[in-house]
Motif scaffolding. Structure first.
Motif, PDB file in Angstrom:
ATOM      1  N   UNK A  58       5.774  -1.126  11.032  1.00 35.20           N
ATOM      2  CA  UNK A  58       4.711  -1.665  10.038  1.00 35.20           C
ATOM      3  C   UNK A  58       4.297  -0.512   9.108  1.00 35.20           C
ATOM      4  N   UNK A  59       3.970   0.498   9.670  1.00 34.91           N
ATOM      5  CA  UNK A  59       3.507   1.501   8.511  1.00 34.91           C
ATOM      6  C   UNK A  59       4.897   1.729   7.630  1.00 34.91           C
ATOM      7  N   UNK A  60       6.063   1.738   7.820  1.00 34.87           N
ATOM      8  CA  UNK A  60       7.120   2.147   6.856  1.00 34.87           C
ATOM      9  C   UNK A  60       7.141   0.773   6.010  1.00 34.87           C
ATOM     10  N   UNK A  61       6.865  -0.433   6.503  1.00 37.33           N
ATOM     11  CA  UNK A  61       6.905  -1.667   5.286  1.00 37.33           C
ATOM     12  C   UNK A  61       5.467  -1.395   4.582  1.00 37.33           C
ATOM     13  N   UNK A  62       4.534  -1.024   5.140  1.00 40.42           N
ATOM     14  CA  UNK A  62       3.214  -1.008   4.334  1.00 40.42           C
ATOM     15  C   UNK A  62       3.536   0.057   3.142  1.00 40.42           C
ATOM     16  N   UNK A  63       4.054   1.171   3.554  1.00 41.68           N
ATOM     17  CA  UNK A  63       4.273   2.295   2.575  1.00 41.68           C
ATOM     18  C   UNK A  63       5.345   2.000   1.507  1.00 41.68           C
ATOM     19  N   UNK A  64       6.531   1.190   2.107  1.00 38.31           N
ATOM     20  CA  UNK A  64       7.523   0.782   1.043  1.00 38.31           C
ATOM     21  C   UNK A  64       6.949  -0.368   0.232  1.00 38.31           C
TER      22      UNK A  64
END
Length: 226
Positions: free
Chosen positions: A129-135
């Protein structure tokens, strides 16, 4: 003579405290470090006690603030989603140790593939979820695949760091074959990065996270002097 500045780290496992302390000694010279530990959180996240976790984290953050901490860092990826609500509740910056790593992974992968490796199932969803947020912030659409490495957490929890690092390194080598970047989701996995033979970047959270904390502390100090 003014008192030294202070920051706090909130941990869910004692194994990461020496790693974080070593980076803090280098990147936060002259800053006092306070460690807070609740070593039941990871287990409770998968049980009926999970609803109690946000309040417990907020309580630790308030204790840190009341003890003079200017900022708090959460060192466990399983609780990284609590950073923003905790900061709002306590009124000081609360950072995620894995956010800087996620930003680096998104930059390295672009619209390619990010392989996430974890040793605990509770870490996979928050890290993805964090990776998707930052992406989303970066305007990219990477593919994110996650794998839990069997037996690695049991090894390190039992004091067998060498076996943990060997299992993680083997997983890195497998994952790197089809990825643009490999992310080691937990701070406790950082020691395994150097042992892995990989042709793509292998990112860990501790050094990048503490470096971002140092920049945040510099920024708050500048604001206070303005």
């Amino acid at each position: 003579m003014s008192a030294p500045r202070r920051v706090a780290f909130i941990h869910t496992g004692a194994v990461v405290i020496p790693m974080v302390a070593a980076e803090a000694a280098t990147l936060l010279p002259g800053v006092e470090i306070v460690n807070y530990l609740d070593d039941r959180i990871v287990a409770d996240l998968s049980r009926d006690e999970a609803p109690s976790v946000p309040a417990r984290i907020a309580q630790l953050a308030r204790a840190a603030r009341d003890a003079g901490a200017e900022a708090v860092m959460l060192t466990c990826s399983s609780i990284s989603t609590l950073a923003a609500p905790t900061a709002a509740a306590v009124g000081i910056p609360v950072l995620r140790i894995d956010e800087a790593m996620a930003d680096a992974a998104v930059t390295a992968a672009g619209d390619g593939r990010i392989a996430v490796l974890a040793t605990l199932p509770t870490t996979c969803a928050p890290t993805a979820a964090l990776l998707r947020e930052r992406a989303d912030r970066a305007g990219t659409r990477p593919r994110i695949d996650a794998e839990v490495i069997d037996d690695a957490f049991a090894a390190v929890a039992g004091g067998d760091r060498d076996r943990h690092d060997r299992l993680v390194a083997q997983a890195v080598e497998r994952a790197a074959a089809g990825a643009d970047v490999v992310v080691l989701a937990q701070a406790s996995m950082a020691s395994a990065a150097a042992a892995a033979a990989s042709t793509v970047p292998v990112l860990t959270s501790v050094a990048l996270g503490v470096e971002r904390l140092a920049r945040t502390l510099d920024a708050t100090g500048t604001e206070a002097r303005a």
